[in-house]
Design a protein around this motif. Structure first.
Motif, PDB file in Angstrom:
ATOM      1  N   UNK A 135       0.834  -1.202   0.000  1.00 52.68           N
ATOM      2  CA  UNK A 135       0.000   0.000   0.000  1.00 52.68           C
ATOM      3  C   UNK A 135       0.874   1.259   0.000  1.00 52.68           C
ATOM      4  N   UNK A 136       0.591   2.165  -0.932  1.00 52.71           N
ATOM      5  CA  UNK A 136       1.232   3.483  -0.945  1.00 52.71           C
ATOM      6  C   UNK A 136       0.546   4.317   0.125  1.00 52.71           C
ATOM      7  N   UNK A 137       1.315   4.753   1.132  1.00 53.80           N
ATOM      8  CA  UNK A 137       0.734   5.462   2.275  1.00 53.80           C
ATOM      9  C   UNK A 137       0.705   6.968   2.099  1.00 53.80           C
ATOM     10  N   UNK A 138       1.773   7.540   1.521  1.00 48.74           N
ATOM     11  CA  UNK A 138       1.825   8.993   1.396  1.00 48.74           C
ATOM     12  C   UNK A 138       3.154   9.391   0.802  1.00 48.74           C
ATOM     13  N   UNK A 139       3.280  10.658   0.391  1.00 57.08           N
ATOM     14  CA  UNK A 139       4.601  11.184   0.043  1.00 57.08           C
ATOM     15  C   UNK A 139       5.515  11.157   1.271  1.00 57.08           C
ATOM     16  N   UNK A 140       6.806  10.937   1.093  1.00 51.97           N
ATOM     17  CA  UNK A 140       7.740  10.873   2.220  1.00 51.97           C
ATOM     18  C   UNK A 140       7.748  12.170   3.034  1.00 51.97           C
ATOM     19  N   UNK A 141       7.831  12.017   4.363  1.00 50.10           N
ATOM     20  CA  UNK A 141       7.940  13.166   5.239  1.00 50.10           C
ATOM     21  C   UNK A 141       6.684  13.996   5.369  1.00 50.10           C
ATOM     22  N   UNK A 142       5.568  13.474   4.916  1.00 47.60           N
ATOM     23  CA  UNK A 142       4.321  14.234   4.911  1.00 47.60           C
ATOM     24  C   UNK A 142       3.474  13.886   6.123  1.00 47.60           C
ATOM     25  N   UNK A 143       2.711  14.868   6.618  1.00 46.78           N
ATOM     26  CA  UNK A 143       1.767  14.578   7.695  1.00 46.78           C
ATOM     27  C   UNK A 143       0.601  13.730   7.193  1.00 46.78           C
ATOM     28  N   UNK A 144       0.479  13.591   5.878  1.00 47.51           N
ATOM     29  CA  UNK A 144      -0.532  12.685   5.331  1.00 47.51           C
ATOM     30  C   UNK A 144      -0.222  11.243   5.728  1.00 47.51           C
ATOM     31  N   UNK A 165       4.465   1.614   1.930  1.00 49.01           N
ATOM     32  CA  UNK A 165       5.594   2.321   1.332  1.00 49.01           C
ATOM     33  C   UNK A 165       5.239   3.803   1.238  1.00 49.01           C
ATOM     34  N   UNK A 166       6.254   4.651   1.361  1.00 48.36           N
ATOM     35  CA  UNK A 166       6.054   6.089   1.197  1.00 48.36           C
ATOM     36  C   UNK A 166       6.644   6.518  -0.142  1.00 48.36           C
ATOM     37  N   UNK A 167       5.798   7.090  -0.966  1.00 53.47           N
ATOM     38  CA  UNK A 167       6.243   7.649  -2.248  1.00 53.47           C
ATOM     39  C   UNK A 167       5.221   8.675  -2.687  1.00 53.47           C
ATOM     40  N   UNK A 168       5.580   9.497  -3.644  1.00 54.68           N
ATOM     41  CA  UNK A 168       4.642  10.498  -4.140  1.00 54.68           C
ATOM     42  C   UNK A 168       3.472   9.805  -4.821  1.00 54.68           C
ATOM     43  N   UNK A 169       2.368  10.516  -4.928  1.00 51.87           N
ATOM     44  CA  UNK A 169       1.206   9.916  -5.576  1.00 51.87           C
ATOM     45  C   UNK A 169       1.474   9.619  -7.051  1.00 51.87           C
ATOM     46  N   UNK A 170       2.235  10.455  -7.701  1.00 53.79           N
ATOM     47  CA  UNK A 170       2.557  10.176  -9.109  1.00 53.79           C
ATOM     48  C   UNK A 170       3.396   8.910  -9.226  1.00 53.79           C
TER      49      UNK A 170
END
Length: 319
Positions: A135-144, A165-170
């Motif tokens: 599962x993509x959780x959020x962009x890295x370092x984001x409060x999301x 995993x943390x990565x950008x939505x794109x």
């Protein structure tokens, strides 16, 4: 000698003029911590600063909301854009912050819907089905990321049980398209371009957050809501509104910040909503009534401002 005296007299007059100049124009600049130069927050922040009169104001590029909470809390910046969960964490000394900061709310500007997207043929029908999935959780370092973990925890899941995993939505779109990830938790205004892009590849499904009311009761920075079934056109196979929660995007300030600075920022926002909407479309979602509903206490000047504008429900969170 007369020339020297005349020169010194002129110099003295210039110095006296500079020292006595301008009332408010002599104040230190209002600094607004926004986000990266490519973020949605930066153009809104720059727009707000451009409509502030009498006080010089400038939008500052930062890494985003978590840093902004620290910058405002340490009084390095007077104002900052931040997600409402990070604002709550900053005021209460919760992770990722290591101390309580004396920050107050200026306004909740707009909200972002939590949208958990999967491909319809994945067999994933509910949040619990994410166990063991990538599962993509959020962009890295984001409060999301913090908000995504709150959602998972309500269903007995965490970052390890879902292979988060943390990565950008794109990047998440590419990962899902290529079969490297099974789902993505997107916390953005609707409709979101990343989900739209996925829906052009295969039919998508948004998972219902059927514990939305419980989440909103437990966490003051969430609001229960629904996602219309046709949000992503025919490729979204949902047949009814989907329960979810929304996360706020706020403007905060230090509790010590002068009332006239808070007034200047609020007047800039609410006297120029059409112009801000032209600068950044998401600003069209800013309303007076919603702005006064915040998970942390409002700055006293903000409370007075909303009352003067006829807002009947002013509800800053508990201290």
């Amino acid at each position: 000698m007369r020339k020297k005296v005349a020169f010194l007299s002129c110099l003295l007059l210039v110095l006296l003029w500079l020292s006595g100049c301008g009332g408010d124009s002599g104040e230190l600049a209002v600094l607004v911590a926004s986000g990266t130069s490519t973020s949605q927050w930066y153009p809104i922040s720059a727009g707000i600063c451009s409509y502030i009169t009498d006080i010089s104001a400038e939008a500052q590029v930062t890494s985003g909301g978590i840093e902004n909470g620290t910058l405002v809390g340490r009084q390095d910046m007077e104002f900052g854009f931040i997600n409402s969960n990070a604002a709550y964490a900053a005021r209460n000394g919760l992770w990722p912050y290591t101390q309580c900061y004396d920050v107050s709310a200026v306004a909740e500007l707009y909200t972002c819907a939590v949208q958990i997207v999967v491909f319809d043929d994945s067999g994933i029908r509910k949040v619990q089905d994410l166990r063991g999935k990538r599962v993509v959780l959020s962009p890295p370092g984001s409060s999301l990321y913090m908000a995504a973990l709150d959602i998972l925890a309500a269903y007995g899941l965490d970052e390890s049980t879902v292979s988060g995993v943390q990565m950008s939505y794109s990047e998440g779109v590419i990962a899902m398209r290529d079969g490297h990830c099974d789902a993505m938790i997107v916390i953005m205004p609707m409709p979101n371009s990343s989900i739209t892009e996925l829906s052009l590849v295969r039919d998508v499904r948004l998972l219902p957050i059927d514990k939305a009311a419980e989440l909103a009761e437990q966490y003051p920075y969430f609001r229960a809501d629904t996602i219309p079934a046709d949000t992503y056109s025919q490729s979204d196979v949902s047949e009814a509104p989907i329960p979810t929660v929304r996360l706020g995007v706020m403007l905060i300030t230090g509790s010590q910040v002068a009332d006239n600075h808070v007034d200047a920022v609020l007047i800039s926002i609410f006297d120029h909503l059409p112009q801000l909407g032209e600068i950044q479309a998401i600003a069209k979602g800013i309303t007076l009534d919603n702005a006064a509903l915040t998970p942390i206490p409002l700055h006293p000047a903000a409370q007075r401002f909303y009352a003067s504008r006829g807002v009947t429900e002013i509800r800053g969170g508990a201290s």
